[in-house]
Design a protein around this motif. Structure first.
Motif, PDB file in Angstrom:
ATOM      1  N   LEU A 164      -1.645  10.070  -1.115  1.00 48.35           N
ATOM      2  CA  LEU A 164      -1.848   8.728  -1.661  1.00 48.35           C
ATOM      3  C   LEU A 164      -3.292   8.284  -1.458  1.00 48.35           C
ATOM      4  O   LEU A 164      -3.931   7.780  -2.386  1.00 48.35           O
ATOM      5  CB  LEU A 164      -0.883   7.733  -1.012  1.00 48.35           C
ATOM      6  CG  LEU A 164      -1.045   6.272  -1.448  1.00 48.35           C
ATOM      7  CD1 LEU A 164      -0.878   6.121  -2.962  1.00 48.35           C
ATOM      8  CD2 LEU A 164      -0.046   5.391  -0.714  1.00 48.35           C
ATOM      9  N   ARG A 165      -3.832   8.478  -0.266  1.00 44.63           N
ATOM     10  CA  ARG A 165      -5.225   8.104  -0.009  1.00 44.63           C
ATOM     11  C   ARG A 165      -6.177   8.818  -0.976  1.00 44.63           C
ATOM     12  O   ARG A 165      -7.096   8.218  -1.521  1.00 44.63           O
ATOM     13  CB  ARG A 165      -5.612   8.463   1.426  1.00 44.63           C
ATOM     14  CG  ARG A 165      -5.082   7.549   2.472  1.00 44.63           C
ATOM     15  CD  ARG A 165      -5.652   7.932   3.856  1.00 44.63           C
ATOM     16  NE  ARG A 165      -5.087   7.097   4.861  1.00 44.63           N
ATOM     17  CZ  ARG A 165      -3.929   7.343   5.486  1.00 44.63           C
ATOM     18  NH1 ARG A 165      -3.224   8.416   5.194  1.00 44.63           N
ATOM     19  NH2 ARG A 165      -3.475   6.516   6.395  1.00 44.63           N
ATOM     20  N   TRP A 188       0.833  -1.211   0.000  1.00 46.17           N
ATOM     21  CA  TRP A 188       0.000   0.000   0.000  1.00 46.17           C
ATOM     22  C   TRP A 188       0.865   1.256   0.000  1.00 46.17           C
ATOM     23  O   TRP A 188       0.557   2.228  -0.661  1.00 46.17           O
ATOM     24  CB  TRP A 188      -0.929   0.039   1.221  1.00 46.17           C
ATOM     25  CG  TRP A 188      -2.268  -0.582   1.012  1.00 46.17           C
ATOM     26  CD1 TRP A 188      -2.763  -1.689   1.652  1.00 46.17           C
ATOM     27  CD2 TRP A 188      -3.320  -0.136   0.143  1.00 46.17           C
ATOM     28  NE1 TRP A 188      -4.037  -1.955   1.216  1.00 46.17           N
ATOM     29  CE2 TRP A 188      -4.402  -1.009   0.298  1.00 46.17           C
ATOM     30  CE3 TRP A 188      -3.433   0.921  -0.758  1.00 46.17           C
ATOM     31  CZ2 TRP A 188      -5.596  -0.867  -0.412  1.00 46.17           C
ATOM     32  CZ3 TRP A 188      -4.622   1.069  -1.467  1.00 46.17           C
ATOM     33  CH2 TRP A 188      -5.684   0.185  -1.290  1.00 46.17           C
ATOM     34  N   LYS A 189       1.926   1.255   0.747  1.00 44.01           N
ATOM     35  CA  LYS A 189       2.782   2.441   0.877  1.00 44.01           C
ATOM     36  C   LYS A 189       3.821   2.571  -0.223  1.00 44.01           C
ATOM     37  O   LYS A 189       4.293   3.677  -0.482  1.00 44.01           O
ATOM     38  CB  LYS A 189       3.558   2.394   2.212  1.00 44.01           C
ATOM     39  CG  LYS A 189       2.762   2.691   3.421  1.00 44.01           C
ATOM     40  CD  LYS A 189       3.586   2.525   4.677  1.00 44.01           C
ATOM     41  CE  LYS A 189       4.654   3.565   4.819  1.00 44.01           C
ATOM     42  NZ  LYS A 189       5.266   3.591   6.149  1.00 44.01           N
ATOM     43  N   HIS A 190       4.206   1.466  -0.813  1.00 41.57           N
ATOM     44  CA  HIS A 190       5.413   1.484  -1.624  1.00 41.57           C
ATOM     45  C   HIS A 190       5.305   0.929  -3.040  1.00 41.57           C
ATOM     46  O   HIS A 190       6.323   0.827  -3.714  1.00 41.57           O
ATOM     47  CB  HIS A 190       6.524   0.717  -0.894  1.00 41.57           C
ATOM     48  CG  HIS A 190       6.889   1.275   0.438  1.00 41.57           C
ATOM     49  ND1 HIS A 190       7.294   2.578   0.613  1.00 41.57           N
ATOM     50  CD2 HIS A 190       6.889   0.702   1.665  1.00 41.57           C
ATOM     51  CE1 HIS A 190       7.559   2.786   1.902  1.00 41.57           C
ATOM     52  NE2 HIS A 190       7.316   1.672   2.557  1.00 41.57           N
ATOM     53  N   VAL A 194      -2.791   0.972   6.823  1.00 38.95           N
ATOM     54  CA  VAL A 194      -1.369   0.602   6.847  1.00 38.95           C
ATOM     55  C   VAL A 194      -0.474   1.643   6.183  1.00 38.95           C
ATOM     56  O   VAL A 194       0.744   1.563   6.292  1.00 38.95           O
ATOM     57  CB  VAL A 194      -1.116  -0.787   6.210  1.00 38.95           C
ATOM     58  CG1 VAL A 194      -1.805  -1.885   7.007  1.00 38.95           C
ATOM     59  CG2 VAL A 194      -1.537  -0.814   4.756  1.00 38.95           C
ATOM     60  N   VAL A 195      -1.073   2.639   5.531  1.00 36.18           N
ATOM     61  CA  VAL A 195      -0.298   3.710   4.907  1.00 36.18           C
ATOM     62  C   VAL A 195       0.281   4.638   5.975  1.00 36.18           C
ATOM     63  O   VAL A 195       1.335   5.227   5.786  1.00 36.18           O
ATOM     64  CB  VAL A 195      -1.176   4.491   3.890  1.00 36.18           C
ATOM     65  CG1 VAL A 195      -0.515   5.776   3.443  1.00 36.18           C
ATOM     66  CG2 VAL A 195      -1.499   3.602   2.700  1.00 36.18           C
ATOM     67  N   MET A 201       6.321   9.020   2.342  1.00 38.95           N
ATOM     68  CA  MET A 201       6.846   7.704   1.966  1.00 38.95           C
ATOM     69  C   MET A 201       7.399   7.754   0.554  1.00 38.95           C
ATOM     70  O   MET A 201       7.128   8.682  -0.204  1.00 38.95           O
ATOM     71  CB  MET A 201       5.744   6.663   2.069  1.00 38.95           C
ATOM     72  CG  MET A 201       4.628   6.861   1.063  1.00 38.95           C
ATOM     73  SD  MET A 201       3.101   6.034   1.505  1.00 38.95           S
ATOM     74  CE  MET A 201       2.434   7.210   2.654  1.00 38.95           C
ATOM     75  N   ASP A 202       8.162   6.730   0.202  1.00 34.97           N
ATOM     76  CA  ASP A 202       8.685   6.574  -1.145  1.00 34.97           C
ATOM     77  C   ASP A 202       7.823   5.534  -1.840  1.00 34.97           C
ATOM     78  O   ASP A 202       7.577   4.453  -1.302  1.00 34.97           O
ATOM     79  CB  ASP A 202      10.147   6.150  -1.082  1.00 34.97           C
ATOM     80  CG  ASP A 202      10.979   7.225  -0.422  1.00 34.97           C
ATOM     81  OD1 ASP A 202      11.109   8.306  -1.007  1.00 34.97           O
ATOM     82  OD2 ASP A 202      11.465   6.987   0.709  1.00 34.97           O
TER      83      ASP A 202
END
Length: 194
Positions: free
Chosen positions: A142-143, A22-24, A53-54, A59-60
């Motif tokens: 991102l969200r 989710w983050k990457h 979980v983000v 973040m990258d």
């Protein structure tokens, strides 16, 4: 932040790698949006809870073509070739380097290797900062991009339409509207990456 056990992305990453998809990972996020949309409005409405979980930080975010499994397998091969794949040699090697190391993959992307827990997914991977195929992203950006894409697909509109973005932010995330879609790691760039 590690991937939660209920994170659907964990199934797409071979053990012992830990990669919060989710983050990457933009490609994985695209596929998750498509899966949610295939379940209609209820599937889309479930996305914000999954995105817990983000977290709330910068973040990258990898935008390249390699899958999460490909990333892990390339890192595994690199570490195995240097006899660093097992936990103890990896832990020693990373300790000698300030607790992290970078490795370059065939697409030119760079990935950071950190140590996770010895009794589980001990090979913690995330994209390197300012590396090829990577953008720096704020969590709420991102969200917003994810929900703009999902809302656009469900309503048959464009994700980069400011009205669609603001509807998605309000409806799914309880966020205030934005005035514009900015680039270079901003909301416009993340929407384009997805």
């Amino acid at each position: 932040m590690t991937s939660a056990p209920h994170d659907p992305g964990i199934q797409d990453v071979p053990h012992p790698a830990l990669l919060n998809t989710w983050k990457h990972h933009a490609g994985w996020v695209r596929s998750r949006i498509a899966a949610a949309v295939s379940n209609g409005s209820a599937g889309v409405a479930a996305l914000p809870a999954e995105m817990a979980v983000v977290g709330s930080r910068l973040m990258d975010f990898y935008t390249g073509a390699l899958s999460p499994a490909d990333v892990a397998e390339f890192v595994f091969a690199d570490l195995k070739g240097r006899a660093l794949f097992a936990f103890d040699p990896l832990a020693k090697w990373l300790a000698e380097r300030g607790e992290y190391a970078l490795t370059e993959l065939p697409d030119g992307s760079k990935w950071t290797i950190r140590l996770g827990p010895a009794d589980g997914r001990y090979l913690h991977l995330h994209p390197g900062r300012w590396a090829p195929h990577t953008i720096r992203v704020q969590a709420n950006t991102l969200r917003s991009a994810v929900m703009a894409h999902a809302h656009a697909l469900v309503t048959g509109r464009a994700a980069d339409d400011l009205e669609v973005v603001n509807e998605a932010r309000k409806l799914y995330l309880g966020m205030l509207p934005v005035r514009e879609l900015t680039g270079a790691g901003g909301l416009g760039a993340v929407i384009a990456a997805l």
